[in-house]
Design an enzyme around this catalytic site. Structure first.
Site, PDB file in Angstrom:
ATOM      1  N   SER A 228      -2.741   4.583   3.832  1.00 59.03           N
ATOM      2  CA  SER A 228      -1.938   4.135   5.178  1.00 59.03           C
ATOM      3  C   SER A 228      -3.013   3.699   6.000  1.00 59.03           C
ATOM      4  O   SER A 228      -3.582   2.755   5.726  1.00 59.03           O
ATOM      5  CB  SER A 228      -1.123   5.327   5.781  1.00 59.03           C
ATOM      6  OG  SER A 228       0.031   4.672   6.298  1.00 59.03           O
TER       7      SER A 228
ATOM      8  N   ASP B  58       3.688   2.830   1.361  1.00 53.59           N
ATOM      9  CA  ASP B  58       2.924   3.895   1.894  1.00 53.59           C
ATOM     10  C   ASP B  58       2.022   4.737   1.308  1.00 53.59           C
ATOM     11  O   ASP B  58       2.634   5.546   0.415  1.00 53.59           O
ATOM     12  CB  ASP B  58       3.530   4.429   3.080  1.00 53.59           C
ATOM     13  CG  ASP B  58       2.667   5.388   4.073  1.00 53.59           C
ATOM     14  OD1 ASP B  58       1.301   5.540   3.667  1.00 53.59           O
ATOM     15  OD2 ASP B  58       2.986   5.800   5.192  1.00 53.59           O
TER      16      ASP B  58
END
Length: 500
Positions: free
Chosen positions: A191, A331
């Site tokens: 991320s 993510d």
């Protein structure tokens, strides 16, 4: 981000309630300032005396003292073969329990002088063998030994967690490690952590030194296009703003090109949007021709907030094309925030440093290595029990929602977040555990960015000496082995070249 005033201390007390040494320790502006204040406090509180005394129940000091005397005695003879035989008996990072994290909790600065002296002596012994003349120890024998020693001893990796808008914290961690020459070559990011890993892995050491100038460091996160310049401070990040930042931070290159340019082994975690697919760790080994920018955008694609991303790769004609065109990725922190097992398998990593500021779990994390007491042990047992409960109930939960999209994907991600390990051998955590949730995906002001960078640095300084000691042998082995490998490779090519 609701950053506290620079005058606030860790626990919120005013400087007037603390000693001068403590105040200087907390408010240091550089590692040298922090070190000076830490050593002053150790002198006052007994930490300095503790460091100079071998004896402790936390490790086998008799073994370390004997080993230190042995290696120094052999080195003094100048007999490289005898020294090589001694080193062949084993170079262990936790000899006599000297790697016990509790040994770094008894003083503000460093650990037992005996441990530091022993590690330095081993490093010097390795260099002495490497420098031995060819007539005494052949290049072939050296290369064989150092390859074996490097494989057996292992190496360290830095893992940068998901972070949301707290990403500049990671930059402060990287800056502090880089300035001390302690930044590992193996770096992973998930991320927001992937953005910092990619930034570091696509810039040379000289470029990083220039970019780590305080003014330049903030400019790194400044607006990179008209749309981002017009973004309102405090407003939620848009996908256009994220793209602009990625384009400004990261050169448009593949993982293989980045490795060739910097020598750093960067790794980016991505999670599959599709239910039956597995997460991936993208790097120069598993996906050399994949473009890093798209990998970062995928790793930052928080489900429900930013769109899933199709990866891109460079084909043999140098053209950009979709990479696994039928799949999209989201993510990376959802399933692989700390990819310990994959890094171990790919690079022989056996020692991990984490910069952990994942807002989803940060509030519940404690550095059990730093605060080893009954309360933290009880919390660790409780958290472990909860994690095992989630692992046990996962199959049952998926049996109910396995065919219901997107509930199946959301359930998998929820369980993934709950069952991951978020700590490592050495953990660098923010001093604050709670942040304003409304700001975690917002555009930061310059003051907020500066604050987070300085927090990353300040959180790293107390770990510097532990990292220095724990990584010295592997760093020495790498420094010795790299030119040897290059020389051996050149020699092999020369032998294969046809006679003219």
């Amino acid at each position: 981000m609701n950053a506290p005033s620079p005058k606030e201390t860790i626990e919120g007390a005013t400087p007037a309630t603390r000693s001068t040494a403590s105040f200087r320790l907390i408010n240091a502006n550089s590692y040298d300032e922090w070190k000076k204040a830490a050593m002053a406090q150790d002198e006052r509180m007994g930490g300095a005396k503790w460091r100079k005394t071998d004896k402790s129940t936390l490790y086998d000091y008799d073994v370390i003292r004997r080993r230190l005397d042995e290696v120094n005695g052999i080195r003094a003879t100048g007999d490289a073969h005898r020294l090589l035989f001694y080193l062949n008996e084993g170079i262990h990072g936790n000899m006599g329990g000297m790697g016990n994290p509790a040994l770094y909790n008894r003083s503000r600065f460093g650990t037992k002088d005996l441990i530091t002296d022993y590690i330095n002596a081993l490093s010097d012994a390795l260099k002495q063998v490497a420098d031995a003349p060819e007539t005494e120890v052949s290049s072939t024998e050296k290369l064989e030994f150092f390859r074996r020693a490097s494989h057996c001893f292992g190496r360290s990796a830095l893992m940068l967690s998901g972070a949301g808008a707290l990403g500049p914290f990671h930059l402060g961690v990287v800056k502090a490690l880089s300035e001390q020459g302690l930044l590992p070559d193996v770096i992973s990011g998930a991320s927001a952590g992937s953005m910092i890993a990619a930034f570091v892995g696509t810039h040379s050491n000289d470029e990083l030194s220039r970019l780590f100038d305080p003014k330049a460091l903030v400019d790194v996160f400044d607006a990179f296009s008209e749309s981002s310049r017009q973004a309102s401070i405090g407003s939620r990040m848009s996908i256009d703003h994220v793209r602009d930042v990625v384009a400004g931070l990261i050169p448009d290159m593949t993982f293989e090109e980045a490795f060739e340019a910097t020598g750093r082994k960067i790794n980016i975690s991505v999670s599959p949007r599709e239910f039956h697919q597995r997460s991936r760790l993208l790097n120069a080994i598993t996906s050399p021709n994949v473009y890093i920018r798209e990998a970062v955008l995928a790793s930052c694609a928080i489900p429900g907030i930013f769109p899933a991303v199709t990866l891109a790769a460079k084909n043999r004609l140098g053209q950009r094309q979709p990479y696994v065109a039928t799949r999209k990725w989201v993510d990376g922190s959802m399933t692989d925030d700390m990819p310990v097992l994959r890094l171990t398998r790919l690079y022989g990593v056996n020692h991990f440093i984490s910069s952990q500021t994942n807002p989803m779990v940060l509030w519940a994390l404690r550095d059990h290595h730093q605060n080893d007491n009954l309360i933290t042990r009880s919390m660790a047992i409780y958290q472990s029990a909860v994690k095992e409960f989630y692992k046990a109930t996962y199959p049952m939960a998926m049996s109910f929602v396995g065919n219901v999209y997107p509930l199946n994907v959301m359930t998998r991600m929820m369980y993934g977040l709950a069952t991951q390990d978020y700590t490592a051998d050495i953990n660098i955590l923010p001093r604050r555990k709670f942040w304003n949730p409304s700001k975690l995906l917002s555009v930061l002001s310059e003051a907020e960015t500066r604050y987070l960078i300085s927090e990353g640095e300040a959180a790293t300084w107390p770990k510097i000496e532990m990292i220095r000691n724990c990584t010295l042998i592997s760093r020495t082995l790498d420094q010795i082995l790299e030119p040897m490998e290059q020389q051996a490779s050149q020699g092999a090519l020369h032998q294969q070249a046809p006679a003219v």
